[in-house]
Scaffold this active site. Structure first.
Site, PDB file in Angstrom:
ATOM      1  N   TYR A  87      -7.905  50.885  47.077  1.00  0.00           N
ATOM      2  CA  TYR A  87      -8.866  51.982  47.138  1.00  0.00           C
ATOM      3  C   TYR A  87      -9.922  51.644  48.181  1.00  0.00           C
ATOM      4  O   TYR A  87     -10.879  50.916  47.901  1.00  0.00           O
ATOM      5  CB  TYR A  87      -9.525  52.206  45.773  1.00  0.00           C
ATOM      6  CG  TYR A  87      -8.576  52.584  44.660  1.00  0.00           C
ATOM      7  CD1 TYR A  87      -7.279  53.023  44.914  1.00  0.00           C
ATOM      8  CD2 TYR A  87      -8.975  52.492  43.327  1.00  0.00           C
ATOM      9  CE1 TYR A  87      -6.418  53.359  43.881  1.00  0.00           C
ATOM     10  CE2 TYR A  87      -8.126  52.835  42.287  1.00  0.00           C
ATOM     11  CZ  TYR A  87      -6.844  53.260  42.570  1.00  0.00           C
ATOM     12  OH  TYR A  87      -5.994  53.594  41.538  1.00  0.00           O
ATOM     13  N   PHE A 143      -5.012  60.365  36.150  1.00  0.00           N
ATOM     14  CA  PHE A 143      -5.094  61.827  36.273  1.00  0.00           C
ATOM     15  C   PHE A 143      -5.116  62.463  34.890  1.00  0.00           C
ATOM     16  O   PHE A 143      -4.332  63.357  34.584  1.00  0.00           O
ATOM     17  CB  PHE A 143      -3.934  62.362  37.113  1.00  0.00           C
ATOM     18  CG  PHE A 143      -4.173  63.722  37.732  1.00  0.00           C
ATOM     19  CD1 PHE A 143      -5.448  64.143  38.067  1.00  0.00           C
ATOM     20  CD2 PHE A 143      -3.117  64.568  37.974  1.00  0.00           C
ATOM     21  CE1 PHE A 143      -5.666  65.383  38.633  1.00  0.00           C
ATOM     22  CE2 PHE A 143      -3.313  65.820  38.542  1.00  0.00           C
ATOM     23  CZ  PHE A 143      -4.596  66.224  38.876  1.00  0.00           C
ATOM     24  N   PRO A 144      -6.042  62.024  34.010  1.00  0.00           N
ATOM     25  CA  PRO A 144      -5.991  62.444  32.609  1.00  0.00           C
ATOM     26  C   PRO A 144      -6.494  63.851  32.330  1.00  0.00           C
ATOM     27  O   PRO A 144      -6.224  64.393  31.251  1.00  0.00           O
ATOM     28  CB  PRO A 144      -6.894  61.418  31.919  1.00  0.00           C
ATOM     29  CG  PRO A 144      -7.885  61.031  32.973  1.00  0.00           C
ATOM     30  CD  PRO A 144      -7.108  61.047  34.263  1.00  0.00           C
ATOM     31  N   GLY A 158      -5.044  72.657  34.857  1.00  0.00           N
ATOM     32  CA  GLY A 158      -4.451  73.749  35.625  1.00  0.00           C
ATOM     33  C   GLY A 158      -4.593  75.096  34.957  1.00  0.00           C
ATOM     34  O   GLY A 158      -5.682  75.495  34.537  1.00  0.00           O
TER      35      GLY A 158
END
Length: 290
Positions: free
Chosen positions: A70, A215-216, A220
């Site tokens: 990162y 990505f919890p 959407g």
């Protein structure tokens, strides 16, 4: 500067013992967003990034997830600047096994000498003598798994790594890995809307292995007006993103969500999800929505 995690809403998420000897609050923080576009370079607002990290710990978060890739290394250096010397209960989990050549570019690299080099650099950038949780960011298909994990095991024997974890693996890969070294965590994509790793979660739950879903908060279309989250959101007085985290905390006691954000306000909203208690009916309604 030492920031204490002695109190805060993250405590309400409960505790999970990594490797049976390293207790962490189940709602953690993923620091990936504290870098530039494409997870490359410096964040847009370095001082806000520092504030986010310090505020996370003030809110009771004591599991912070990062990776050497990162930035690269920008993320680990930010964590050191914000939180070192670390409070006694703060666990920094980092990862190695990706080579970065530019924004948005990732290449699995699991050669033993590379993993050793990256571990040494992570120790330096984080200001640690031992990394509490070191995760193989990806299994390199070009290198025997025994060589990759064998090197991490050697680093563990040398006292440079406390516990070893994996990222984006299948149940079979997890089983194979456990024949080589002790694995205390697995980090796969998993959320209310994407449950392709359900079998891995079930295995981890049965074996009491921490499952750290990246990505919890993906919700959407579930969060659209009139969508399946709206009714439960009204009942709980909560935001859809908070419900997505509460659903994960309810789903399995080994789930340790690490929502990430570069905003203090958003961080505070996410952390309040630890206080939400879904009824079984609400949990089932959300589960059936996908």
């Amino acid at each position: 500067m030492t920031v204490s995690s002695a109190s805060g809403p993250a405590h309400a998420s409960g505790v999970f013992p990594l490797g049976s000897d390293l207790p962490v609050h189940r709602l953690g923080y993923g620091a990936m967003q504290l870098t530039g576009t494409g997870v490359w370079g410096e964040p847009k607002d370095r001082q806000e990034a520092i504030r986010v990290l310090r505020r996370a710990v003030e809110l009771g978060v004591n599991l912070i997830d990062t990776a050497d890739s990162y930035g690269p290394f920008v993320n680990e250096q930010l964590i050191r600047e914000a939180l070192h010397p670390y409070a006694e209960d703060v666990v920094i989990a980092t990862k190695g096994g990706f080579a970065r050549t530019g924004p948005g570019e990732w290449r699995a690299l699991g050669r033993p000498e590379y993993l050793r080099q990256q571990t040494e650099l992570s120790l330096r950038h984080l200001g640690l003598e031992r990394i509490d949780l070191y995760q193989l960011h990806r299994i390199d298909p070009q290198v025997p798994l025994a060589d990759q994990l064998g090197e991490l095991g050697a680093l563990q024997q040398e006292g440079k790594i406390r516990h070893i974890g994996l990222s984006e693996v299948t149940v079979e890969q997890l089983r194979q890995a456990r024949e080589i070294v002790e694995i205390v965590s697995v980090q796969n994509l998993y959320n209310l809307a994407d449950r392709k790793s359900e079998s891995v979660l079930d295995y981890a739950t049965a074996e009491n292995i921490a499952f750290i879903p990246w990505f919890p908060i993906a919700t959407g279309q579930l969060a659209r007006p009139g969508g399946p989250l709206e009714q439960v959101a009204k009942e709980q007085g909560a935001a859809p993103s908070q419900l997505a985290l509460a659903w994960l905390l309810h789903r399995s006691p080994v789930l340790l969500p690490i929502p990430g954000t570069s905003s203090v306000a958003h961080l505070e909203e996410n952390t309040e999800a630890a206080r939400i208690r879904l009824s079984d009916e609400q949990f089932e309604a959300l589960s059936a929505a996908v």
